[in-house]
Design a protein around this motif. Structure first.
Motif, short mmCIF file in Angstrom:
data_model
loop_
_atom_site.label_atom_id
_atom_site.label_comp_id
_atom_site.label_asym_id
_atom_site.label_seq_id
_atom_site.Cartn_x
_atom_site.Cartn_y
_atom_site.Cartn_z
N ASP A 155 26.90 -12.47 15.27
CA ASP A 155 26.08 -12.38 14.06
C ASP A 155 26.61 -13.33 13.00
OD1 ASP A 155 24.37 -10.29 14.98
OD2 ASP A 155 26.00 -8.86 14.65
N VAL A 156 25.73 -14.10 12.37
CA VAL A 156 26.07 -15.00 11.28
C VAL A 156 25.24 -14.62 10.08
CG1 VAL A 156 26.23 -17.38 10.46
CG2 VAL A 156 26.58 -16.87 12.89
N LEU A 157 25.88 -14.40 8.94
CA LEU A 157 25.16 -13.91 7.77
C LEU A 157 25.75 -14.50 6.50
CD1 LEU A 157 22.88 -11.79 7.18
CD2 LEU A 157 24.71 -10.17 6.69
N HIS A 158 24.89 -15.08 5.65
CA HIS A 158 25.32 -15.51 4.32
C HIS A 158 25.22 -14.31 3.40
CE1 HIS A 158 25.55 -17.70 0.52
NE2 HIS A 158 25.89 -18.78 1.20
N THR A 159 26.17 -14.18 2.48
CA THR A 159 26.16 -13.03 1.58
C THR A 159 24.86 -12.95 0.77
OG1 THR A 159 27.40 -14.35 -0.03
CG2 THR A 159 28.66 -12.85 1.38
N ALA A 160 24.23 -14.08 0.50
CA ALA A 160 22.98 -14.08 -0.27
C ALA A 160 21.80 -13.55 0.53
CB ALA A 160 22.67 -15.48 -0.78
N HIS A 161 21.95 -13.47 1.86
CA HIS A 161 20.89 -12.96 2.73
C HIS A 161 21.40 -11.72 3.48
CE1 HIS A 161 18.97 -17.24 2.87
NE2 HIS A 161 18.57 -16.55 1.81
N TRP A 162 21.99 -10.83 2.75
CA TRP A 162 22.64 -9.68 3.38
C TRP A 162 21.62 -8.80 4.10
CZ3 TRP A 162 27.71 -9.17 4.00
CH2 TRP A 162 28.18 -7.97 4.55
N ASP A 163 22.00 -8.41 5.31
CA ASP A 163 21.18 -7.51 6.10
C ASP A 163 21.85 -6.13 6.10
OD1 ASP A 163 19.70 -6.11 7.94
OD2 ASP A 163 20.02 -7.51 9.60
N PRO A 164 21.27 -5.15 5.41
CA PRO A 164 21.91 -3.84 5.33
C PRO A 164 22.04 -3.14 6.67
CG PRO A 164 19.68 -3.76 4.43
CD PRO A 164 20.00 -5.20 4.66
N SER A 165 21.30 -3.59 7.67
CA SER A 165 21.42 -2.97 9.00
C SER A 165 22.58 -3.53 9.81
CB SER A 165 20.11 -3.17 9.78
OG SER A 165 19.91 -4.54 10.11
N LEU A 166 23.24 -4.57 9.30
CA LEU A 166 24.37 -5.15 10.02
C LEU A 166 25.51 -4.15 10.12
CD1 LEU A 166 25.71 -7.71 11.29
CD2 LEU A 166 26.58 -8.22 9.00
N LYS A 167 25.99 -3.91 11.32
CA LYS A 167 27.09 -2.98 11.55
C LYS A 167 28.41 -3.74 11.53
CE LYS A 167 24.11 0.32 12.27
NZ LYS A 167 23.88 1.37 11.24
N LEU A 168 29.31 -3.31 10.65
CA LEU A 168 30.62 -3.95 10.55
C LEU A 168 31.75 -3.03 11.03
CD1 LEU A 168 30.39 -5.71 7.05
CD2 LEU A 168 30.12 -6.74 9.31
N ALA A 169 31.51 -1.75 11.03
CA ALA A 169 32.58 -0.80 11.39
C ALA A 169 33.10 -1.09 12.79
CB ALA A 169 32.04 0.62 11.30
N GLY A 170 34.43 -1.24 12.87
CA GLY A 170 35.07 -1.44 14.15
C GLY A 170 34.90 -2.81 14.76
N ARG A 171 34.42 -3.77 13.99
CA ARG A 171 34.18 -5.10 14.53
C ARG A 171 35.13 -6.12 13.90
NH1 ARG A 171 27.91 -6.50 14.41
NH2 ARG A 171 28.47 -7.70 16.27
N SER A 172 35.35 -7.21 14.60
CA SER A 172 36.19 -8.29 14.08
C SER A 172 35.31 -9.26 13.29
CB SER A 172 36.89 -9.03 15.22
OG SER A 172 35.95 -9.56 16.14
N VAL A 173 35.75 -9.59 12.07
CA VAL A 173 34.94 -10.36 11.14
C VAL A 173 35.72 -11.57 10.64
CG1 VAL A 173 33.69 -10.34 8.95
CG2 VAL A 173 33.70 -8.30 10.40
N GLY A 174 35.07 -12.72 10.65
CA GLY A 174 35.60 -13.91 10.01
C GLY A 174 34.78 -14.21 8.78
N LEU A 175 35.42 -14.34 7.64
CA LEU A 175 34.71 -14.59 6.38
C LEU A 175 35.16 -15.93 5.82
CD1 LEU A 175 33.88 -12.11 3.56
CD2 LEU A 175 34.91 -14.29 2.98
#
Length: 522
Positions: A155-175
């Motif tokens: 998943d690739v997401l810009h903060t300005a186009h935030w998708d509230p359905s995106l699941k982050l819990a328990g996932r590895s994230v690069g910001l």
């Protein structure tokens, strides 16, 4: 040729809403406010990432004429700013003037008819005598120019186009990014993700955010006695002007103000990371406070002390299908990439081509002649057009202070054109050039002339090294100038025919009777 509207406001954020309110107060009802989005509020309508909130107190981040007693916090969340925008629209009767999903793709001035033709993405067009461009800066998200970004399979997401359905819990994230949005979003998501790697190009000065809930009795007091809220606003406005604006624009005279601010930020950093000198070194900017927009943080620096958060300062070499590889050869795998990389700013001013007198395109003019504008709002060769956010317009204080004085400027000229029964008002070239020379004369006294700004990667600067994003003046001085500049700095002309005569005899007959008689300029 009679235009569709006397005034067209492009943008329905707080700048456009403020312009609409002031137009109605001036007795001008033939206007429209258009926006490419499906609702009003600008950035506060489109940006919905976790932790989004205003980074200046609610007392200052609001219209001076419309204090809002219902703020829940000193620094209210984004949803409350959106609600405030809707409140102002309804209270001041702007709803009938609004048109959404109207994306402008081109603006062209008709010299024979003294009006603007605004082309929309749906193939339709609108015409207006006068145009107020209130498109702001933070409308077009900036994707980083990093090789391989489109190849990432997660998943690739810009903060300005935030998708509230995106699941982050328990996932590895690069910001990627450590600007204003990252300062807000990182403390919110760090406790939820399995791991978070933050890729920093340039650190940012951060100050503690004294945010707390506004007690219900205080809100009732604000509602019953609005002067109490205005009194607090005077304090917060003054603190902002002295603590940042004066320190920034009079840096050469008062260098200790900037140094004091840096010392306060460093002290806050030490308290947040508690003795980790290596981390402190990575998070401490190498440029003067003010070269780049500082932020107010609530747990931002402390988030980097969490076991699941890592700060990466090595340059990114490329993005792979599964993660990010840095210049030192290290490659990390991620489920999600978050782009906190900000917005197109100066290059987005405005986000569509504008062709003025003689067909000259505005961005081409700025590209060859440097960013410049008379009093930060109008440009020679572009009649009947004003920018609320133009080159050298924002003083660095409250956004609403800039809105107020820029709208004041535009309405004074529109009012004078109506009084003279003129159909065109354009700033005189000699006055435009004088204003720009004065701006350039002041710039060496500002913090932007400090050599360290070259490493700040700040959107305040353009490719020439100029800093046209900020006006070298206090908000109070800019407001005084907007009220007092000589209206004869503009040239007024008429393109009369019988239709114009009839229109001015009717809708424009409200010219103030205490001023000199109406005359038709040569």
């Amino acid at each position: 040729m009679t235009p569709d509207h006397e005034v067209l406001v492009i943008g329905a954020g707080f700048a456009g809403i403020g312009a609409g309110i002031r137009l109605r107060r001036a007795g001008i009802e033939d206007f429209a406010v258009i926006d490419q989005q499906d609702g009003a509020g600008g950035s506060w309508h489109t940006n919905r990432y976790p932790g989004i909130a205003v980074d200046i107190t609610s007392f200052s981040y609001s219209y001076a004429f419309e204090p809002f007693p219902s703020w829940s916090r000193i620094f209210p969340p984004g949803a409350e700013l959106k609600a405030y925008a809707e409140h102002c629209i309804d209270k001041y009767g702007l709803r009938p003037h609004l048109r959404f999903n109207a994306k402008v793709v081109r603006a062209e001035y008709s010299e024979p008819h003294h009006l603007w033709r605004i082309s929309l993405a749906d193939g339709t067009a609108m015409t207006a005598r006068f145009v107020i461009c209130a498109t702001g800066w933070l409308t077009e998200p900036k994707r980083p120019a990093i090789e391989g970004l489109d190849s990432f399979k997660g998943d690739v997401l810009h903060t300005a186009h935030w998708d509230p359905s995106l699941k982050l819990a328990g996932r590895s994230v690069g910001l990627i990014g450590t600007g204003a949005s990252a300062v807000q979003v990182i403390p919110e998501i760090a406790p939820r993700v399995e791991s978070l790697h933050v890729y920093q190009r340039t650190p940012v000065w951060v100050f503690p955010k004294p945010d707390f809930a506004v007690p219900e009795p205080v809100r009732r007091l604000f509602g019953a006695a609005p002067w109490t809220q205005r009194a607090i606003r005077l304090v917060t406005d003054t603190a902002t002007e002295v603590g940042f604006v004066i320190a920034m624009i009079h840096h050469r005279r008062f260098p200790f103000l900037v140094k004091a601010g840096e010392a306060a930020s460093r002290l806050y950093l030490r308290r947040q990371v508690r003795g980790d000198r290596e981390l402190m070194g990575k998070l401490t900017p190498a440029y003067r406070l003010g070269c780049k927009r500082p932020s107010f943080g609530k747990g931002y620096w402390r988030a980097f002390t969490r076991d699941n958060v890592r700060l990466v300062t090595e340059p990114i070499e490329r993005i792979t299908a599964t993660g990010i590889r840095t210049a030192d050869g290290d490659e990390q795998r991620f489920d999600v990439l978050l782009l906190a990389t900000g917005f197109q700013t100066l290059e987005n001013l405005p986000p569509f081509p504008v062709h003025g007198a003689g067909g000259r395109e505005l961005k081409e003019f700025w590209r060859t002649e440097r960013f410049q504008a008379y009093e930060g709002t109008s440009v020679k060769g572009f009649p009947n057009l004003w920018f609320i956010v133009g080159p050298y317009s924002f003083t660095g204080g409250s956004w609403f202070g800039m809105i107020d004085y820029q709208v004041t400027h535009a309405l004074r000229v529109i009012g004078e054109a109506r009084r003279r029964r003129a159909t065109q008002a354009v700033v005189r070239p000699e006055e435009h050039d004088r204003s720009f020379r004065e701006t350039l004369r002041r710039m060496p006294h500002t913090v932007f002339s400090h050599g360290s700004c070259r490493v700040s990667n700040s959107y305040y600067f353009d490719e020439r090294g100029d800093a046209p994003a900020v006006r070298p003046a206090s908000t109070y001085e800019a407001a005084r100038r907007a009220r007092r500049f000589d209206l004869d700095d503009y040239a007024y002309e008429c393109a009369y025919d019988d239709v114009h005569e009839e229109a001015y005899e009717g809708a424009h007959a409200k010219a103030r009777e205490d001023e000199r008689p109406l005359r038709r300029p040569a």
